[in-house]
Design an enzyme around this catalytic site. Structure first.
Site, PDB file in Angstrom:
ATOM      1  NE  ARG A  24       8.561  30.857 -32.612  1.00 12.71           N
ATOM      2  CZ  ARG A  24       7.868  32.006 -31.624  1.00 12.71           C
ATOM      3  NH1 ARG A  24       6.422  32.368 -31.823  1.00 12.71           N
ATOM      4  NH2 ARG A  24       8.394  32.096 -30.511  1.00 12.71           N
ATOM      5  CG  ASP A  43       1.224  41.657 -31.426  1.00 12.64           C
ATOM      6  OD1 ASP A  43       0.076  40.761 -31.730  1.00 12.64           O
ATOM      7  OD2 ASP A  43       2.001  41.216 -30.520  1.00 12.64           O
ATOM      8  CG  HIS A 100      -0.362  31.835 -32.727  1.00 12.40           C
ATOM      9  ND1 HIS A 100       0.199  32.097 -33.932  1.00 12.40           N
ATOM     10  CD2 HIS A 100      -0.271  32.831 -32.039  1.00 12.40           C
ATOM     11  CE1 HIS A 100       0.962  32.991 -33.341  1.00 12.40           C
ATOM     12  NE2 HIS A 100       1.037  33.242 -32.248  1.00 12.40           N
ATOM     13  CD  GLN A 124       2.905  35.356 -24.910  1.00  8.65           C
ATOM     14  OE1 GLN A 124       3.165  36.649 -24.191  1.00  8.65           O
ATOM     15  NE2 GLN A 124       3.636  35.162 -26.843  1.00  8.65           N
ATOM     16  NE  ARG A 179       2.780  28.597 -26.484  1.00  9.58           N
ATOM     17  CZ  ARG A 179       3.051  28.982 -27.187  1.00  9.58           C
ATOM     18  NH1 ARG A 179       3.319  29.977 -28.364  1.00  9.58           N
ATOM     19  NH2 ARG A 179       3.533  30.577 -26.352  1.00  9.58           N
ATOM     20  CD  GLU A 182      -1.871  34.814 -33.941  1.00  8.81           C
ATOM     21  OE1 GLU A 182      -2.080  35.366 -32.591  1.00  8.81           O
ATOM     22  OE2 GLU A 182      -1.368  35.232 -34.451  1.00  8.81           O
TER      23      GLU A 182
END
Ligand SMILES: O=P(O)(O)OC[C@H]1O[C@H](O)[C@H](O)[C@@H](O)[C@@H]1O
Length: 330
Positions: free
Chosen positions: A78, A242, A197, A103, A108, A304
């Protein structure tokens, strides 16, 4: 953060030439760190090839990482710069080869291989008469790789293609470049999306203004995926945000993040048409177990760069390359 394991080693000077300023480097089986002679540093976890720290010469951190982020390979980090591939967001419900993936895909959450480091001088004529490089012109590039062969059997089954990813992280005095090359090593085409990201650190989100998105259309994920067009020159963040900006050809390929009227970061995209702007704000931050401190949304902003508006189809043997360069004022 400091790398563990091997004692830091300086990159060797070329025999016979004047001593060169050195890049300090260390790696172990979990992370790679590098520091320029001028003090800037970067740290990358092999888990996800996630950049978890980028500091300027004064030691000021540029990336936001949650204090509750898992750095032990049990969950995507995170914060920092997680890599999104081969699908952005929740995958299509069914009928697409990515539909069984989690997702943001598996890049990652997979363990990458460290392929090596290289240093270069951006201005070879600027050194002194003895041939010694100017420390301020040095940069270091760290390369990481992930291919189908290095995925767990479980993940390989979820997305059964042969592919090769090379991720390069280049640090110099005033910027950080991260660049991803996706190659189709299969004998059939595949569709994918990529996104970098990036969690940028800011002092106070209420003083932040974002430019470079004017007249771009966007999908507003907070408003049921409704489509909007940004009319204002700048965007401020005052609630959950978002948005997937589709930035069609011709729109600016640089997003500038200013704070208190001063440029803090410029994020330049290379071959990445889209850019997501994300801040979870209070409720979403409260709902994420690995987001700490809960007030941390005031100190971060995700910009991003990605190719996520459509699927990128790669024919066998073909490659796609996309990159971002984040620059800080010196
Ligand atoms: O919680 P994660 O899977 O790391 O996703 C974090 C965020 O990533 C992107 O910014 C998406 O646009 C958001 O919708 C998502 O919430």
């Amino acid at each position: 953060m400091v790398g563990r394991g091997n004692k830091p080693s300086a990159l060797a000077a070329t025999p016979g030439l004047a001593p060169q300023p050195t890049v300090t480097f260390s790696s172990d089986n979990s992370r790679v760190t590098a520091e320029l002679p001028t003090g800037e540093s970067v740290e990358i976890l092999l888990y996800g090839a996630t950049v978890i720290s980028w500091k300027d010469s004064k030691g000021d951190e540029k990336l936001w990482v949650s204090s509750a982020a898992k750095l032990d390979g049990t969950k995507a980090v995170r914060g920092g710069i997680p890599l999104v591939f081969p699908v952005f967001g929740p995958p299509p419900a069914s009928g697409h080869p990515t539909s069984s993936l989690p997702q943001h895909g598996f890049a990652r959450t997979s363990v990458w291989e460290f392929l090596g480091k290289s240093t270069s001088e951006s201005n070879p004529t600027s050194g002194d008469a003895s041939g010694s490089a100017n420390a301020a012109d040095l940069s270091v590039k760290l390369d990481f790789g992930l291919s189908a062969a290095s995925l767990t059997a479980e993940v390989r089954e979820l997305w059964p293609y042969k592919f090769n990813l090379i991720y390069s992280v280049t640090l110099n005095r005033e910027n950080l470049t991260t660049s991803l090359v996706v190659t189709n090593d299969d004998d059939k085409p595949f569709e994918s999306q990529v996104l970098l990201h990036t969690y940028l650190r800011v002092n106070d989100i209420s003083s932040v203004s974002i430019s470079g998105l004017a007249s771009s259309t966007y999908i507003d994920k907070v408003a049921n995926a409704s489509v909007g067009t940004q009319t204002a020159d700048t965007l401020s963040i005052a609630s959950e945000t978002d948005r997937v900006y589709t930035t069609p050809n011709g729109a600016s390929d640089v997003v500038t993040v200013s704070e208190g009227g001063k440029t803090r970061y410029t994020v330049a995209r290379d071959n990445l048409l889209n850019v997501v702007v994300w801040n979870p704000w209070t409720e979403k931050a409260a709902g994420m177990g690995d987001f700490e401190p809960k007030e941390g949304y005031k100190n971060m902003l995700c910009i991003e760069p990605g190719s996520v508006g459509t699927w990128q189809t790669l024919e066998p043997g073909d490659a796609f390359e996309g990159a971002q360069t984040i620059t800080i004022p010196l």
